[in-house]
Design an enzyme around this catalytic site. Sequence first.
Site, PDB file in Angstrom:
ATOM      1  N   ALA A 109      -9.371-119.710  24.685  1.00  0.00           N
ATOM      2  CA  ALA A 109      -8.289-119.048  25.433  1.00  0.00           C
ATOM      3  C   ALA A 109      -8.585-117.485  25.679  1.00  0.00           C
ATOM      4  O   ALA A 109      -7.886-116.978  26.552  1.00  0.00           O
ATOM      5  CB  ALA A 109      -6.896-119.209  24.666  1.00  0.00           C
ATOM      6  N   LEU A 113     -13.108-116.920  31.382  1.00  0.00           N
ATOM      7  CA  LEU A 113     -12.737-118.162  32.284  1.00  0.00           C
ATOM      8  C   LEU A 113     -11.538-118.460  32.135  1.00  0.00           C
ATOM      9  O   LEU A 113     -10.686-118.658  32.963  1.00  0.00           O
ATOM     10  CB  LEU A 113     -13.828-118.985  31.857  1.00  0.00           C
ATOM     11  CG  LEU A 113     -13.522-120.369  32.820  1.00  0.00           C
ATOM     12  CD1 LEU A 113     -13.685-120.318  34.275  1.00  0.00           C
ATOM     13  CD2 LEU A 113     -14.260-121.601  32.174  1.00  0.00           C
ATOM     14  N   LYS A 115      -8.724-116.642  31.097  1.00  0.00           N
ATOM     15  CA  LYS A 115      -8.099-115.531  31.724  1.00  0.00           C
ATOM     16  C   LYS A 115      -8.049-115.413  33.040  1.00  0.00           C
ATOM     17  O   LYS A 115      -6.802-115.375  33.782  1.00  0.00           O
ATOM     18  CB  LYS A 115      -8.202-114.084  31.199  1.00  0.00           C
ATOM     19  CG  LYS A 115      -7.811-114.128  29.652  1.00  0.00           C
ATOM     20  CD  LYS A 115      -8.263-112.544  29.185  1.00  0.00           C
ATOM     21  CE  LYS A 115      -9.681-112.352  28.745  1.00  0.00           C
ATOM     22  NZ  LYS A 115      -9.955-111.190  28.406  1.00  0.00           N
ATOM     23  N   HIS A 275     -16.563-126.966  39.258  1.00  0.00           N
ATOM     24  CA  HIS A 275     -15.648-126.529  40.158  1.00  0.00           C
ATOM     25  C   HIS A 275     -15.923-126.536  41.576  1.00  0.00           C
ATOM     26  O   HIS A 275     -15.024-126.536  42.496  1.00  0.00           O
ATOM     27  CB  HIS A 275     -15.207-125.204  39.494  1.00  0.00           C
ATOM     28  CG  HIS A 275     -16.296-123.851  39.716  1.00  0.00           C
ATOM     29  ND1 HIS A 275     -17.326-123.628  39.179  1.00  0.00           N
ATOM     30  CD2 HIS A 275     -16.077-123.073  40.934  1.00  0.00           C
ATOM     31  CE1 HIS A 275     -17.945-122.668  39.725  1.00  0.00           C
ATOM     32  NE2 HIS A 275     -17.414-122.105  40.756  1.00  0.00           N
ATOM     33  N   GLU A 313     -25.071-114.973  46.053  1.00  0.00           N
ATOM     34  CA  GLU A 313     -23.859-113.790  45.584  1.00  0.00           C
ATOM     35  C   GLU A 313     -24.420-112.549  45.790  1.00  0.00           C
ATOM     36  O   GLU A 313     -25.711-112.084  45.851  1.00  0.00           O
ATOM     37  CB  GLU A 313     -23.785-113.969  44.156  1.00  0.00           C
ATOM     38  CG  GLU A 313     -23.190-115.435  43.633  1.00  0.00           C
ATOM     39  CD  GLU A 313     -22.858-115.768  42.224  1.00  0.00           C
ATOM     40  OE1 GLU A 313     -22.115-116.574  41.814  1.00  0.00           O
ATOM     41  OE2 GLU A 313     -23.627-114.990  41.255  1.00  0.00           O
ATOM     42  N   ASP A 332     -28.302-122.838  36.589  1.00  0.00           N
ATOM     43  CA  ASP A 332     -26.778-122.473  36.873  1.00  0.00           C
ATOM     44  C   ASP A 332     -26.355-122.916  37.896  1.00  0.00           C
ATOM     45  O   ASP A 332     -25.161-123.150  38.157  1.00  0.00           O
ATOM     46  CB  ASP A 332     -26.943-121.005  36.663  1.00  0.00           C
ATOM     47  CG  ASP A 332     -25.421-120.200  36.619  1.00  0.00           C
ATOM     48  OD1 ASP A 332     -24.940-120.934  35.746  1.00  0.00           O
ATOM     49  OD2 ASP A 332     -25.169-119.359  37.070  1.00  0.00           O
ATOM     50  N   HIS A 337     -24.265-127.563  41.139  1.00  0.00           N
ATOM     51  CA  HIS A 337     -23.475-127.355  42.113  1.00  0.00           C
ATOM     52  C   HIS A 337     -23.806-127.905  43.449  1.00  0.00           C
ATOM     53  O   HIS A 337     -23.443-128.700  44.269  1.00  0.00           O
ATOM     54  CB  HIS A 337     -23.073-125.672  42.270  1.00  0.00           C
ATOM     55  CG  HIS A 337     -22.457-125.183  41.438  1.00  0.00           C
ATOM     56  ND1 HIS A 337     -21.517-125.868  40.601  1.00  0.00           N
ATOM     57  CD2 HIS A 337     -22.086-123.759  41.013  1.00  0.00           C
ATOM     58  CE1 HIS A 337     -20.945-124.835  39.668  1.00  0.00           C
ATOM     59  NE2 HIS A 337     -21.404-123.672  39.981  1.00  0.00           N
ATOM     60  N   TYR A 480     -17.847-125.455  61.989  1.00  0.00           N
ATOM     61  CA  TYR A 480     -18.212-125.262  63.192  1.00  0.00           C
ATOM     62  C   TYR A 480     -19.327-125.677  63.654  1.00  0.00           C
ATOM     63  O   TYR A 480     -20.217-125.914  62.849  1.00  0.00           O
ATOM     64  CB  TYR A 480     -18.267-123.539  63.668  1.00  0.00           C
ATOM     65  CG  TYR A 480     -19.132-122.660  62.898  1.00  0.00           C
ATOM     66  CD1 TYR A 480     -20.368-122.304  63.396  1.00  0.00           C
ATOM     67  CD2 TYR A 480     -18.737-122.216  61.393  1.00  0.00           C
ATOM     68  CE1 TYR A 480     -21.086-121.736  62.389  1.00  0.00           C
ATOM     69  CE2 TYR A 480     -19.538-121.427  60.922  1.00  0.00           C
ATOM     70  CZ  TYR A 480     -20.889-121.203  61.342  1.00  0.00           C
ATOM     71  OH  TYR A 480     -21.743-120.348  60.866  1.00  0.00           O
TER      72      TYR A 480
END
Length: 587
Positions: A109, A113, A115, A275, A313, A332, A337, A480
Amino acid sequence: MATRLSTCSSSSTSFPPSSFKNQTPRLIKFITLLRESHSSRWVSQIPLRIPARKHFQLKSSNGHPLNAVSFNDAGNTLGQEYTESRGKAFPISDSENVASNLSITVVGASGDLSKKKIFPALFALYYEDCLPENFMVFGYARTQMTDEELRNMISGTLTCRIDQRENCEDKMDQFLKRCFYHAGQYNSEEDFAELNSKMIEKEAGSKSNRLFYLSIPPNIFVDVVRCASVKASSANGWTRVIVEKPFGRDSESSAELTKCLKQYLAEDQIFRIDHYLGKELVENLSVLRFSNLVFEPVWSRNYIRNVQLIFSEDFGTEGRGGYFDKYGIIRDIMQNHLLQILALFAMETPVSLDAEDIRNEKVKVLRSMRPLLLEDVVIGQYKGHSKGSKLYPAYIDDPTVPKDSLTPTFAAAALFIDNARWDGVPFLMKAGKALHTKRAEIRVQFRHVPGNLYKRNFGTDLDKATNELVLRVQPDEAIYLKINNKVPGLGMRLDRSDLNLLYRSRYPKEIPDAYERLLLDAIEGERRLFIRSDELDAAWSLFTPLLKELEQKKIVPELYPYGSRGPVGPHYLAAKHNVRWGDLSDD
């Protein structure tokens, strides 16, 4: 060297397999008897919730009503009676009709990630009334902290970005009051037993469902699952675990991790989160294809020339170099992904929208893919660069990265699917850090028009006449289609224009964060957007031989300046397959 998980045998104590597997609730037993008496084919598990909240009028990400009971028996009206009467079809006793608690434990916690993403996503779900009436959030980490200190830590990351803003502060206060903290070691059964006692106290004897989110390094996944399984699993409800990537470094370590987790969990309790599968445009990919007649007939090698999956990125590792250096851009980004998006894009029409039907089709795609060859891959690493008075550091300037590191921060690859639909169509992937822009998109370039009457107007550059479908995942979500049309006027001059669906213009309401959708699906038990173990095996089988060859041969990455478009190699790779990268113009 690949990190090996020795935690399968970290304790000498022998535990029964799948300690999370709970006894069947009385309600499910009752439904089973009903099923037998009514000859119903199947009945889905019914989460016990209070039906009055707004959430229960929503739909989960597969389009089905949440908490619906499905009776797949022709002529059986029992399911309809349940839906219409909101549960009155079953003579359930008062003790069984008690609302269940939901306890969400964020393990790790105190990390970034948690927070920045997990706690804000949980608050957004609460703010939109998407969580059950009785829920609690528990933070668990090694850091010593009080409940109030946890609330102060996460309060600064909560935002009121939803439409109704007038009661935001009140909602924040109510949410924070439901947040608690327990400090403990990740491999301590005693600490998890204390967490369990705190959860039981807050649950106040009600039926409890428990969700654990593992926002921790993968080398301690199994320790946490073991301790939570033995000491903190639900005694009378379901228990589920969300596992963050990376899921190993190669086929061997991934298989070992899965084997260890399955000593304490059943497969349907493990939610491997990616994600990117929760992003709006990725979600819309199957809708675009399967619900629009104009696209499905051309979704094949007959009309599509190539498919490009591009991720970039505009920043470097920025303090995460030590972690990133163990994995690199291929592990990664590309192996998870981009490969997951490719599988969704290329899969055949599933039998239904059920999670297993969709994941079955994705696995078929992954197993049909041609082995990756080193000659079809380009790797790069960013170097220092100065722009004006600002100096941008090289990857190896990061103090946590070895000076002789060969870890790629950029990679491009050409992949092929050897099946009837996609035979010969190159799927080009490109991913990198410290590039000139932040971008994630899918570009579908169609074949040239045979015998094009207007080819004189395009000259020798036939790529200008190519139709292209673009799904921009981020930023500024959009879909598009590039088409050719005549410029108004007396002459015959052609122009390439966009038929554009810009999400922020068409849908002014803010798009939910991917973590919100995935957390909600995990709570509901919807697994469509989570990765199954055989999917993971197929994905690693594709990339592991390549990764081993890169490391064994110590292939030196091509250097490219920080803030550039990347190395030159990917352009030669694309040209080899008669492809031009679609992101060369900033459209």
